[in-house]
Design a protein around this motif. Structure first.
Motif, PDB file in Angstrom:
ATOM      1  N   ILE A 139      -9.870   2.652   9.936  1.00 45.52           N
ATOM      2  CA  ILE A 139     -10.719   3.806   9.160  1.00 45.52           C
ATOM      3  C   ILE A 139     -11.503   3.503   7.747  1.00 45.52           C
ATOM      4  O   ILE A 139     -11.654   4.533   7.240  1.00 45.52           O
ATOM      5  CB  ILE A 139     -10.067   4.902   9.335  1.00 45.52           C
ATOM      6  N   GLY A 140     -11.487   2.701   6.916  1.00 45.55           N
ATOM      7  CA  GLY A 140     -12.091   1.927   5.978  1.00 45.55           C
ATOM      8  C   GLY A 140     -12.365   0.459   5.503  1.00 45.55           C
ATOM      9  O   GLY A 140     -12.749   0.593   6.871  1.00 45.55           O
ATOM     10  N   ASP A 141     -12.112   0.447   4.445  1.00 49.98           N
ATOM     11  CA  ASP A 141     -12.811  -0.554   4.319  1.00 49.98           C
ATOM     12  C   ASP A 141     -14.428  -0.548   4.550  1.00 49.98           C
ATOM     13  O   ASP A 141     -14.959  -1.906   4.347  1.00 49.98           O
ATOM     14  CB  ASP A 141     -12.083  -1.889   4.749  1.00 49.98           C
ATOM     15  N   TRP A 173      -7.713   1.928   2.992  1.00 51.00           N
ATOM     16  CA  TRP A 173      -7.592   2.677   4.217  1.00 51.00           C
ATOM     17  C   TRP A 173      -7.657   1.406   4.930  1.00 51.00           C
ATOM     18  O   TRP A 173      -6.954   1.939   6.090  1.00 51.00           O
ATOM     19  CB  TRP A 173      -8.434   3.617   4.808  1.00 51.00           C
ATOM     20  N   ASP A 182       0.627  -1.275  -0.190  1.00 50.52           N
ATOM     21  CA  ASP A 182       0.165   0.428  -0.083  1.00 50.52           C
ATOM     22  C   ASP A 182       0.878   1.074  -0.103  1.00 50.52           C
ATOM     23  O   ASP A 182       0.235   2.545  -0.528  1.00 50.52           O
ATOM     24  CB  ASP A 182      -1.016   0.181   1.042  1.00 50.52           C
ATOM     25  N   THR A 183       1.584   1.368   0.222  1.00 51.04           N
ATOM     26  CA  THR A 183       2.885   2.498   0.305  1.00 51.04           C
ATOM     27  C   THR A 183       4.170   1.820  -0.378  1.00 51.04           C
ATOM     28  O   THR A 183       4.359   0.999  -0.555  1.00 51.04           O
ATOM     29  CB  THR A 183       3.254   2.718   1.704  1.00 51.04           C
ATOM     30  N   GLY A 210     -10.178   4.455  -1.181  1.00 45.57           N
ATOM     31  CA  GLY A 210     -10.772   3.150  -0.415  1.00 45.57           C
ATOM     32  C   GLY A 210      -9.238   2.777   0.309  1.00 45.57           C
ATOM     33  O   GLY A 210      -7.707   3.020  -0.498  1.00 45.57           O
ATOM     34  N   VAL A 240     -11.357  -1.284  -1.903  1.00 41.63           N
ATOM     35  CA  VAL A 240     -10.678  -0.587  -2.453  1.00 41.63           C
ATOM     36  C   VAL A 240     -11.363  -0.893  -4.221  1.00 41.63           C
ATOM     37  O   VAL A 240     -11.481  -1.395  -4.603  1.00 41.63           O
ATOM     38  CB  VAL A 240      -9.500  -1.634  -2.880  1.00 41.63           C
TER      39      VAL A 240
END
Length: 313
Positions: free
Chosen positions: A153-155, A149, A72-73, A147, A133
């Motif tokens: 905080i997401g999904d 995250w 992701d990063t 999305g 996502v």
């Protein structure tokens, strides 16, 4: 014969395919999970390399595409690329395959999902399994992601989100600070618990995974089919959440086609109405596409796409 190898790795399994030049699947393999955040870098790398090794036979390798959950990063990508590069060089010494001369693409698993829709690096995809996502390509060729995250905080609309809300509803029903729900009994029975309170021990075990929480989705669906309002509401909320992700993506990509990939397709009939009503507020002419390939085949097709990142040897 020349082949492409595709690796689609997630939190529960890793699927590997070998394709011939026509796109025909020659070999389809499965290994354990390869999301390194869940199983560790060493184990994830080992599972990927073993999959590639087992996919190799006498053919010449034209390209390898690897799409993995957890990339992701930039740091995620570099860590995985560095580990894979070293292990591919070792594998090359053992097999005689010169991986330095082979394009090896490495991206998040949603990229393989995008390629699975039409076999092209274009359009939009909503990938919803344990998490959720959306990814698409705008008219200028820029990659847009919405999305993904993570579960804190997401999904929204993913399997973990549905399972977590079901557990919240179960507790609220039992303590009577929320409406009564059959989820109180259906979840308890499904997990083999003698009492509702035993959910605490089940849920807070150190090794409890997001996927195990997401595995409660069929229980929610079954409870909803029995007329339980709370279970139905959870599924409606999932459709709304996925619809909001989709709307945000479509505003940026301006493409009115969407492929849907992942386990959420198994319960699409229960969330389709709320998804459609949410999306149609802005995009009433959206066309839903059924993917023509599996994500592992989509991963293999990534190997020759210039817009994605490749491991440099």
């Amino acid at each position: 014969m020349e082949i492409k190898i595709g690796v689609d790795g997630g939190g529960s399994k890793t699927e590997i395919v070998a394709l011939d030049q026509t796109g025909r699947v020659l070999r389809n393999l499965r290994k354990p999970a390869s999301n390194y955040h869940l199983v560790g870098m060493e184990q994830a790398t080992q599972n990927i390399i073993e999959g590639i090794r087992d996919a190799l036979q006498e053919e010449s390798v034209q390209g390898i595409g690897i799409s993995l959950a957890g990339i992701d990063t930039p740091e995620d990508w570099k860590n995985m690329a560095d580990n894979l590069k070293g292990e591919l060089l070792v594998l090359g010494q053992k097999t005689g395959v010169n991986f330095q001369d082979i394009p090896v693409a490495l991206e998040n698993d949603v990229y393989g999902a995008l390629m699975s829709v039409r076999g092209e690096f274009s359009g939009n995809v909503l990938a919803a399994g344990t998490g959720a996502v959306a990814l698409g390509i705008n008219p200028e060729g820029r990659v847009i992601r919405v999305g993904g995250w993570g579960h804190l905080i997401g999904d929204q609309g993913g399997g973990y989100d549905i399972g977590r809300k079901a557990l919240v509803a179960m507790a609220a029903s039992f303590d009577e600070y929320g409406p009564k729900s059959l989820l109180e009994s259906t979840i308890t029975k499904h997990l083999g618990l003698a009492r509702v309170q035993e959910i605490i021990d089940w849920l807070y075990q150190a090794k409890r995974t997001n996927k195990e929480v997401a595995s409660l989705v069929p229980v929610v669906v079954e409870t909803a089919s029995r007329g339980d309002f709370i279970a139905r509401s959870i599924l409606v909320e999932a459709g709304v959440g996925l619809g909001l992700l989709t709307r945000a993506l479509l505003r940026k990509t301006k493409t009115l086609e969407l492929g849907i990939v992942g386990g959420i397709g198994n319960i699409w009939g229960y969330i389709e109405s709320s998804f459609n009503s949410t999306v149609s507020v802005e995009f009433p002419t959206l066309q839903i596409l059924k993917p023509i390939y599996t994500p592992s085949v989509g991963a293999a097709l990534l190997s020759t796409i210039d817009q994605v990142r490749h491991i440099e040897f």
